[in-house]
Motif scaffolding. Structure first.
Motif, PDB file in Angstrom:
ATOM      1  N   GLY A 296       3.911   9.569 -10.601  1.00 23.71           N
ATOM      2  CA  GLY A 296       3.656   8.301  -9.917  1.00 23.71           C
ATOM      3  C   GLY A 296       4.585   7.186 -10.324  1.00 23.71           C
ATOM      4  O   GLY A 296       5.454   7.349 -11.184  1.00 23.71           O
ATOM      5  N   HIS A 297       4.372   6.049  -9.671  1.00 17.90           N
ATOM      6  CA  HIS A 297       5.203   4.862  -9.875  1.00 17.90           C
ATOM      7  C   HIS A 297       4.303   3.638  -9.828  1.00 17.90           C
ATOM      8  O   HIS A 297       3.289   3.638  -9.119  1.00 17.90           O
ATOM      9  CB  HIS A 297       6.253   4.762  -8.764  1.00 17.90           C
ATOM     10  N   GLY A 298       4.691   2.584 -10.547  1.00 17.22           N
ATOM     11  CA  GLY A 298       3.987   1.316 -10.416  1.00 17.22           C
ATOM     12  C   GLY A 298       4.146   0.773  -9.007  1.00 17.22           C
ATOM     13  O   GLY A 298       5.038   1.198  -8.261  1.00 17.22           O
TER      14      GLY A 298
ATOM     15  N   PHE B  92      -0.569   1.637 -10.191  1.00 13.91           N
ATOM     16  CA  PHE B  92       0.422   2.711 -10.031  1.00 13.91           C
ATOM     17  C   PHE B  92      -0.138   3.791  -9.114  1.00 13.91           C
ATOM     18  O   PHE B  92      -1.346   3.867  -8.882  1.00 13.91           O
ATOM     19  CB  PHE B  92       0.777   3.330 -11.398  1.00 13.91           C
ATOM     20  N   SER B  93       0.776   4.617  -8.601  1.00 20.43           N
ATOM     21  CA  SER B  93       0.325   5.738  -7.770  1.00 20.43           C
ATOM     22  C   SER B  93       0.079   6.956  -8.644  1.00 20.43           C
ATOM     23  O   SER B  93       0.675   7.108  -9.712  1.00 20.43           O
ATOM     24  CB  SER B  93       1.385   6.070  -6.709  1.00 20.43           C
ATOM     25  N   VAL B  94      -0.819   7.820  -8.163  1.00 19.69           N
ATOM     26  CA  VAL B  94      -1.006   9.152  -8.757  1.00 19.69           C
ATOM     27  C   VAL B  94      -0.829  10.120  -7.600  1.00 19.69           C
ATOM     28  O   VAL B  94      -1.670  10.180  -6.703  1.00 19.69           O
ATOM     29  CB  VAL B  94      -2.393   9.289  -9.413  1.00 19.69           C
ATOM     30  N   GLU B  95       0.318  10.826  -7.591  1.00 20.07           N
ATOM     31  CA  GLU B  95       0.688  11.594  -6.404  1.00 20.07           C
ATOM     32  C   GLU B  95       1.393  12.912  -6.705  1.00 20.07           C
ATOM     33  O   GLU B  95       2.553  13.101  -6.356  1.00 20.07           O
ATOM     34  CB  GLU B  95       1.563  10.742  -5.477  1.00 20.07           C
ATOM     35  N   PRO B  96       0.656  13.843  -7.334  1.00 21.64           N
ATOM     36  CA  PRO B  96       1.273  15.155  -7.512  1.00 21.64           C
ATOM     37  C   PRO B  96       1.496  15.850  -6.164  1.00 21.64           C
ATOM     38  O   PRO B  96       0.848  15.512  -5.165  1.00 21.64           O
ATOM     39  CB  PRO B  96       0.227  15.911  -8.354  1.00 21.64           C
TER      40      PRO B  96
ATOM     41  N   SER C 121       0.864  -1.180   0.000  1.00 22.31           N
ATOM     42  CA  SER C 121       0.000   0.000   0.000  1.00 22.31           C
ATOM     43  C   SER C 121       0.901   1.230   0.000  1.00 22.31           C
ATOM     44  O   SER C 121       2.090   1.132   0.323  1.00 22.31           O
ATOM     45  CB  SER C 121      -0.896   0.015   1.242  1.00 22.31           C
ATOM     46  N   ASP C 122       0.348   2.363  -0.375  1.00 22.79           N
ATOM     47  CA  ASP C 122       1.098   3.626  -0.401  1.00 22.79           C
ATOM     48  C   ASP C 122       0.090   4.741  -0.618  1.00 22.79           C
ATOM     49  O   ASP C 122      -0.592   4.757  -1.646  1.00 22.79           O
ATOM     50  CB  ASP C 122       2.120   3.586  -1.554  1.00 22.79           C
ATOM     51  N   MET C 123      -0.053   5.629   0.352  1.00 24.82           N
ATOM     52  CA  MET C 123      -0.981   6.750   0.171  1.00 24.82           C
ATOM     53  C   MET C 123      -0.501   7.971   0.949  1.00 24.82           C
ATOM     54  O   MET C 123       0.247   7.850   1.903  1.00 24.82           O
ATOM     55  CB  MET C 123      -2.403   6.365   0.601  1.00 24.82           C
TER      56      MET C 123
ATOM     57  N   LEU D 151      -0.881  14.588  -2.592  1.00 22.80           N
ATOM     58  CA  LEU D 151      -2.121  13.808  -2.487  1.00 22.80           C
ATOM     59  C   LEU D 151      -1.909  12.556  -3.327  1.00 22.80           C
ATOM     60  O   LEU D 151      -1.637  12.657  -4.520  1.00 22.80           O
ATOM     61  CB  LEU D 151      -3.306  14.626  -3.001  1.00 22.80           C
ATOM     62  N   GLU D 152      -2.010  11.389  -2.690  1.00 21.07           N
ATOM     63  CA  GLU D 152      -1.638  10.148  -3.371  1.00 21.07           C
ATOM     64  C   GLU D 152      -2.663   9.042  -3.176  1.00 21.07           C
ATOM     65  O   GLU D 152      -3.058   8.729  -2.057  1.00 21.07           O
ATOM     66  CB  GLU D 152      -0.292   9.654  -2.822  1.00 21.07           C
ATOM     67  N   ASP D 153      -3.049   8.451  -4.304  1.00 22.65           N
ATOM     68  CA  ASP D 153      -3.866   7.235  -4.305  1.00 22.65           C
ATOM     69  C   ASP D 153      -3.190   6.211  -5.197  1.00 22.65           C
ATOM     70  O   ASP D 153      -2.476   6.566  -6.131  1.00 22.65           O
ATOM     71  CB  ASP D 153      -5.248   7.501  -4.921  1.00 22.65           C
TER      72      ASP D 153
ATOM     73  N   GLU E 256       7.254  -1.304  -3.594  1.00 23.09           N
ATOM     74  CA  GLU E 256       6.600   0.004  -3.506  1.00 23.09           C
ATOM     75  C   GLU E 256       6.782   0.792  -4.810  1.00 23.09           C
ATOM     76  O   GLU E 256       5.895   1.520  -5.209  1.00 23.09           O
ATOM     77  CB  GLU E 256       7.176   0.806  -2.335  1.00 23.09           C
ATOM     78  N   HIS E 257       7.957   0.669  -5.412  1.00 16.65           N
ATOM     79  CA  HIS E 257       8.226   1.381  -6.668  1.00 16.65           C
ATOM     80  C   HIS E 257       8.642   0.368  -7.723  1.00 16.65           C
ATOM     81  O   HIS E 257       9.630  -0.343  -7.530  1.00 16.65           O
ATOM     82  CB  HIS E 257       9.362   2.403  -6.501  1.00 16.65           C
ATOM     83  N   GLU E 258       7.898   0.257  -8.792  1.00 12.90           N
ATOM     84  CA  GLU E 258       8.235  -0.638  -9.894  1.00 12.90           C
ATOM     85  C   GLU E 258       7.584  -0.092 -11.159  1.00 12.90           C
ATOM     86  O   GLU E 258       6.907   0.935 -11.125  1.00 12.90           O
ATOM     87  CB  GLU E 258       7.782  -2.077  -9.576  1.00 12.90           C
TER      88      GLU E 258
END
Ligand code: ZN
Ligand code: ZN
Length: 355
Positions: free
Chosen positions: A287-289, A314-318, A223-225, A330-332, A294-296
């Motif tokens: 973002g990252h996969g 993947f994450s979307v985190e501007p 997870s990552d948020m 803000l990350e989902d 956590e990062h791929e």
């Protein structure tokens, strides 16, 4: 492997070995290596004292335990035989790579990420379930932050970080990977190390956290948020920037449809922030996969024209970071699907201010 003309793949520490076998090697000076020929039987070489940890899968690979006086490099060389093109995993220790290059000279060397990476980047239904379960667990911790259940005022960043970590475990993760807590000006450093700073009224606190939760085959998924919580009040310019950030993040999530390129998702966030005058403070990729790691792949970044396919996660985190003043992100986690982007995180996306 056949498409890439790889005769033998050699997998040591890193995510590819557990992905293919369910076994995660410890990063030890004793060599663990799966020798996977394009034709023929894969063999997992493990130090004898590690062998009890291997869950045997005779249908998938055979296990060969090597003793303290054996030479594991010679054992790998023997299994490699006369194979010409060898692919080796990214995180194999340099000492093993160099010793192998001496033991089997004159071969062509490649990286296994070209072989396993594209397969690993597309998540199947069980992996998607695991990512969503991990995301839901992280969401529950985010809600505890936003409700004030996790106290901020008067505690140090390090205390709050430890508290978030405990709650990630309580909510079902088996491992905490990180819990960034950055208050006030500290948040202008995107990967701030939580420290002795005592959180004060008037500060916005950036919390970015994630862990690993057991998924299919005993392999863990991450997870990552990120959410930002204000204490009492927040600076007026931060509040304005947050409104832009929220719009940018939601535009990027909405743009993450099957067929879109990774860089177009980055552009959706970046253009929105630039239009509002915050672009110069958005200093990292969008973002990252995410998966076992956590990062791929795939990375949501300028220059990546890879096309999103169903199962890409993947994450979307501007973020916006004004040096010396404040930082917000803000990350989902989002999964591309034929029904549109699926967000794994639902916790309130607004800038929540607690007493
Ligand atoms: Zn994060
Ligand atoms: Zn992230």
């Amino acid at each position: 492997m056949r498409q890439l003309d790889v005769d033998v793949a050699l997998l040591s520490v890193g995510p590819e070995l557990p992905y293919l076998t369910g076994y995660e090697a410890m990063p030890l000076e004793r060599l663990t290596m799966l020798v996977l020929p394009v034709d023929g039987e894969p063999t997992l070489l493990v130090p004898q004292l590690e062998a009890p940890r291997v869950v045997e899968r005779p249908d998938v690979f055979s296990v060969r335990a090597w003793g303290e006086t054996d030479d594991p490099i010679a054992l790998v060389a023997d299994l490699v035989g006369s194979a010409q093109t060898l692919a080796i995993s990214d995180r194999t220790w340099a000492r093993f790579v160099i010793d192998l290059q001496h033991a089997v000279p004159g071969r062509t060397w490649r990286r296994t990420d070209r072989v396993v990476g594209p397969v690993r980047a597309i998540k199947d239904a069980a992996e998607i379930d695991a990512l969503r379960a991990a995301g839901a667990a992280a969401d529950r911790v985010a809600r505890q932050l936003q409700s004030g259940d996790i106290a901020l005022l008067g505690r140090t960043e390090a205390e709050v970080s430890a508290d978030i970590g405990r709650r990630l475990i309580d909510e079902g993760h088996h491992k905490v990977n990180f819990a960034i807590v950055a208050a006030g000006p500290n948040a202008s450093s995107p990967h701030h190390e939580p420290g002795a700073h005592v959180i004060e009224a008037g500060e916005a606190v950036l919390c970015d956290f994630g862990g690993t939760m057991h998924g299919p085959g005993g392999v863990g998924y991450c997870s990552d948020m990120t959410r930002v919580v204000g204490v009492g009040s927040v600076p007026a310019d931060l509040e304005r920037a947050y409104a832009s950030l929220l719009a940018a993040q939601q535009a990027a999530v909405a743009s993450a449809t099957v067929g879109a390129t990774c860089e177009s998702v980055d552009a959706a966030a970046r253009d929105a922030l630039t239009d509002d005058g915050w672009g110069e403070w958005f200093i990292h990729r969008t973002g990252h996969g995410i998966g076992i790691e956590e990062h791929e792949d795939p990375y949501i970044v300028v220059g990546n024209d890879e096309v999103l396919a169903p199962g890409h996660a993947f994450s979307v985190e501007p973020g916006v970071y004004v040096p010396g003043r404040w930082g917000i992100r803000l990350e989902d986690i989002v999964i591309a699907s034929n029904d549109g982007p699926v967000a794994c995180n639902q916790a309130d996306h607004d800038l929540v201010v607690i007493g």
